[in-house]
Design an enzyme around this catalytic site. Structure first.
Site, mmCIF file in Angstrom:
data_model
loop_
_atom_site.group_PDB
_atom_site.id
_atom_site.type_symbol
_atom_site.label_atom_id
_atom_site.label_comp_id
_atom_site.label_asym_id
_atom_site.label_seq_id
_atom_site.Cartn_x
_atom_site.Cartn_y
_atom_site.Cartn_z
ATOM 1 C CG ASP A 182 -2.066 -0.806 1.161
ATOM 2 O OD1 ASP A 182 -2.379 -1.216 0.047
ATOM 3 O OD2 ASP A 182 -2.718 -1.032 2.193
ATOM 4 C CE LYS A 190 -7.255 -0.103 -1.554
ATOM 5 N NZ LYS A 190 -6.840 -0.667 -0.309
ATOM 6 C CG MET A 231 -8.408 7.338 6.484
ATOM 7 S SD MET A 231 -9.323 5.953 5.822
ATOM 8 C CE MET A 231 -9.778 5.054 7.288
HETATM 9 C C1 LIG Z 1 -6.811 3.170 5.321
HETATM 10 S S1 LIG Z 1 -6.356 3.611 6.945
HETATM 11 C C2 LIG Z 1 -5.337 2.290 7.375
HETATM 12 C C3 LIG Z 1 -5.151 2.157 8.840
HETATM 13 C C4 LIG Z 1 -4.198 1.050 9.188
HETATM 14 N N1 LIG Z 1 -4.731 -0.236 8.824
HETATM 15 C C5 LIG Z 1 -3.823 1.059 10.669
HETATM 16 O O1 LIG Z 1 -4.153 0.105 11.396
HETATM 17 O O2 LIG Z 1 -3.177 2.025 11.073
HETATM 18 C C6 LIG Z 1 -5.234 4.919 6.644
HETATM 19 C C7 LIG Z 1 -5.203 5.939 7.759
HETATM 20 O O3 LIG Z 1 -4.427 5.493 8.847
HETATM 21 C C8 LIG Z 1 -3.838 6.615 9.480
HETATM 22 N N2 LIG Z 1 -2.371 6.442 9.463
HETATM 23 C C9 LIG Z 1 -1.684 5.415 8.967
HETATM 24 N N3 LIG Z 1 -0.361 5.573 9.173
HETATM 25 C C10 LIG Z 1 -0.208 6.731 9.833
HETATM 26 C C11 LIG Z 1 0.914 7.452 10.334
HETATM 27 N N4 LIG Z 1 2.154 6.993 10.197
HETATM 28 N N5 LIG Z 1 0.693 8.627 10.966
HETATM 29 C C12 LIG Z 1 -0.558 9.099 11.111
HETATM 30 N N6 LIG Z 1 -1.652 8.464 10.659
HETATM 31 C C13 LIG Z 1 -1.486 7.307 10.029
HETATM 32 C C14 LIG Z 1 -4.265 7.842 8.714
HETATM 33 O O4 LIG Z 1 -5.435 8.333 9.322
HETATM 34 C C15 LIG Z 1 -4.561 7.247 7.362
HETATM 35 O O5 LIG Z 1 -5.440 8.076 6.630
#
Ligand SMILES: C[S@@+](CC[C@H](N)C(=O)[O-])C[C@H]1O[C@@H](n2cnc3c(N)ncnc32)[C@H](O)[C@@H]1O
Length: 461
Positions: free
Chosen positions: A244, A266, A379
Site C-alpha cells: 500500500d 491507494k 483519515m
Molecule cells: C486506510 S487507513 C489504514 C489504517 C491502518 N490499517 C492502521 O491500522 O493504522 C489509513 C489511515 O491510517 C492513518 N495512518 C496510517 N499511518 C499513519 C501514520 N504513520 N501517521 C498518522 N496516521 C497514520 C491515517 O489516518 C490514514 O489516513
C-alpha cells in the site's frame, strides 16, 4: 550522467583469483592488504614507495600498471599515496589508499569469515568504530561452524537441483532444512547426521508443499523497528509483495530483495487498483504457487479491508495467515506521548474512520461525546472542520484538548496540540501533510509531560 549517489560505495564481491594487483608501499597496512589479496588468490606485484617514484619519473609506470585490476597504496606518505591514486584514477583502475577514503575508489570492508560464507561490513570509512563493533557482534553471534553448514549445502546443491526442477520447490527445500535441525547438528560437529537428514528430506521432497499462500501482514505505522518478528520473517521469504501507499520505503527495503513488487497503493478518493482486483490478484498469485505478501500499513484488520481480502481467499480455499501490526493510533499515541487511556482521564478509547461518504456526517456523534473517553479519528484530515463542528454541536466543550499527529513514528513526525475548536485552523495554517490521525480527549494534556520523541520535527503549539 552523474548524480549524487545514495550509496557512494556499492558492496560487490570481486573474483581476484589470478588477477594482477599492484600493492605500493612496505608498511604494516600494505602487508595486511597483501594477506587479504593472497586469500583471494590474487597475483600480487609489490613496489616500494621509492621504486614507485622512480618508475613514475622514468615514464615506465604505464607498463607496470598494464593489466592491473586493483591498485593498493599504503606507503605511509601522503604525497606518494596521492600520486599512486592519481595514476590509478587516470587509467581507470580501482584503487584503495590506506586510511584515506577520499582517495579510494575501492575499500576493504571488515570481514567476518565463515568461508565459504563471508560477511562484509563497511561504512565506507565514515564510521570505522561502529563498523568494528558491528563486526564484533556478528563474530559473537554467528556460530563458528557456519562455514561448514555452507559447505555442506554447497556439496548437495547440484543433487537438489537435479531432483527438484521447480525453483519454488527448491527454495522451500533449502528453507526447511536450513531452518530445521540440520544447522544444530552441524554446529555440534555431527555433520554426517546433518548430511543424512538433508538427504532424507530430499528423498521425501516430492511431498514438499510447493503450493502458494498469502501472508496478510500489518507493517505498522512507519518505523521499521515496530515490525513484528513474524512480519519480518514472512517479508524475507515472500516471492511477491503487494503493498500500500502507507508502507514506508524503509519497510519495503526489508522485503526479500528479489521478490516481485506490486504497488497497489491507494490515495484518498483515488484507488489505483480497485479492491476487487487486489483480492483477485492475491488469489491468482497464490494459486500459481507463489508466497504472496500482502503488506498493509498499520494493522490489516483496523480500517485496512483485510477482512475482505481474506474473505475471497477463504472462499477459494487459498491458504493464508494474518499477522497483526501496530495500528496508527497506538504508534502515533506512543511516539507523541499521548496515552490513549489513563486512570485520571479516560477509561475507553474509540477508533473512528472519518472517511465520510459524500461529505455527510453519518457518525453516531452523541455516542462520541462522552466523559472519560478518548476519540481517535483515522483519515480525518479533510473532515476535521466538520468533525469539530459536529462534536461541539453534540455537546463537547469547545476547549476539549485535541491533537493531530502527522506521519507518526517516522522521522518526519509532527504533532500539533490545540483545542477541538481551534485545531482545524491551526492545521490549515501549518499545512500539515497526511497521513494523520486526530486524538481528542483530556489525555492530550499529558503530552506536555510525557513527550519523549525529542528528535521529531515537533511543532506543538
Ligand atoms: C486506510 S487507513 C489504514 C489504517 C491502518 N490499517 C492502521 O491500522 O493504522 C489509513 C489511515 O491510517 C492513518 N495512518 C496510517 N499511518 C499513519 C501514520 N504513520 N501517521 C498518522 N496516521 C497514520 C491515517 O489516518 C490514514 O489516513
Amino acid at each position: 550522467m552523474s548524480q549524487t549517489a545514495d550509496w557512494p560505495l556499492l558492496p560487490l564481491a570481486l573474483r581476484l583469483e589470478g588477477a594482477s594487483c599492484l600493492v605500493v608501499g612496505e608498511t604494516v597496512q600494505a602487508e595486511r592488504k597483501c594477506e587479504l589479496l593472497v586469500k583471494a588468490g590474487a597475483d600480487i606485484r609489490r613496489m616500494g614507495a621509492e621504486e614507485f617514484v622512480k618508475t613514475s619519473s622514468s615514464g615506465s609506470l604505464a607498463t607496470a600498471l598494464e593489466n592491473v585490476m586493483l591498485v593498493v597504496s599504503a606507503t605511509g606518505d601522503t604525497a606518494t599515496d596521492e600520486a599512486v591514486a592519481a595514476e590509478a584514477h587516470a587509467i581507470g583502475v580501482f584503487v584503495n589508499v590506506a586510511e584515506n577514503r577520499l582517495l579510494s575508489s575501492a575499500i576493504f570492508p571488515s570481514i567476518v569469515d565463515r568461508s565459504p560464507l563471508l560477511i562484509a561490513v563497511s561504512s565506507g570509512g565514515e564510521a570505522p568504530v561502529l563498523t568494528r563493533l558491528i563486526r564484533n557482534r556478528l563474530e559473537a553471534f554467528l556460530p563458528a561452524r557456519l562455514g561448514h553448514l555452507a559447505q555442506l549445502a554447497s556439496s548437495l546443491r547440484e543433487r537438489v537441483k537435479a531432483k527438484l526442477t521447480n525453483i519454488n520447490q527448491r527454495r522451500r527445500y533449502w528453507e526447511s532444512v536450513l531452518e530445521g535441525q540440520v544447522p544444530d547438528l552441524v554446529y555440534s560437529g555431527a555433520e554426517d547426521k546433518a548430511r543424512a537428514r538433508m538427504l532424507e528430506v530430499l528423498d521425501a521432497a516430492d511431498d514438499i508443499d510447493s503450493g502458494g499462500e498469502v501472508y496478510l501482514v500489518g507493517a505498522g505505522p512507519g518505523d521499521p523497528d515496530l515490525l513484528t518478528f513474524r512480519a519480518l520473517r514472512l517479508m524475507r521469504q515472500a516471492d511477491v509483495v503487494l503493498y500500500d501507499r502507507l508502507v514506508s520505503p524503509q519497510i519495503l527495503d526489508l522485503v526479500r530483495r528479489d521478490a516481485e513488487r506490486i504497488d497497489v497503493g491507494k490515495a484518498r478518493s483515488q484507488h489505483t487498483v480497485p479492491q476487487e482486483e487486489i483480492n483477485e490478484m492475491l488469489a491468482r498469485l497464490a494459486l500459481e504457487g507463489k508466497r504472496v505478501l500482502r503488506l498493509k500499513g498499520g494493522d490489516p484488520f483496523i480500517f485496512g479491508r483485510g477482512g475482505e481480502e481474506i474473505d475471497l481467499l477463504a472462499s477459494k480455499g487459498v491458504p493464508f495467515q494474518v499477522v497483526p501490526g501496530i495500528t496508527a493510533a497506538s504508534g502515533c499515541a506512543a511516539y507523541s506521548g499521548i496515552p490513549l487511556t489513563h486512570r485520571d482521564h479516560s477509561q475507553s478509547v474509540r477508533f473512528i474512520t472519518a472517511h465520510l461518504k459524500n461529505n455527510t456526517s453519518d457518525l453516531p456523534w452523541f455516542e462520541l461525546v462522552r466523559p472519560r473517553q478518548t476519540l481517535v479519528f483515522y483519515m480525518g484530515l479533510a473532515a476535521l472542520p466538520l468533525i469539530a463542528r459536529e462534536l461541539v454541536a453534540h455537546g463537547m466543550a469547545g476547549d476539549m484538548p485535541a491533537a493531530i499527529v502527522s506521519k507518526g513514528t517516522l522521522p518526519e513526525q509532527r504533532v500539533l496540540t490545540s483545542t477541538i475548536s481551534e485545531l482545524a485552523a491551526l492545521v490549515a495554517a501549518e499545512e500539515i501533510p497526511g497521513p494523520t490521525i486526530i486524538i481528542v480527549g483530556t489525555v492530550v494534556r499529558l503530552r506536555d509531560q510525557l513527550a519523549w520523541q525529542t528528535d521529531a520535527l515537533d511543532a506543538a503549539s
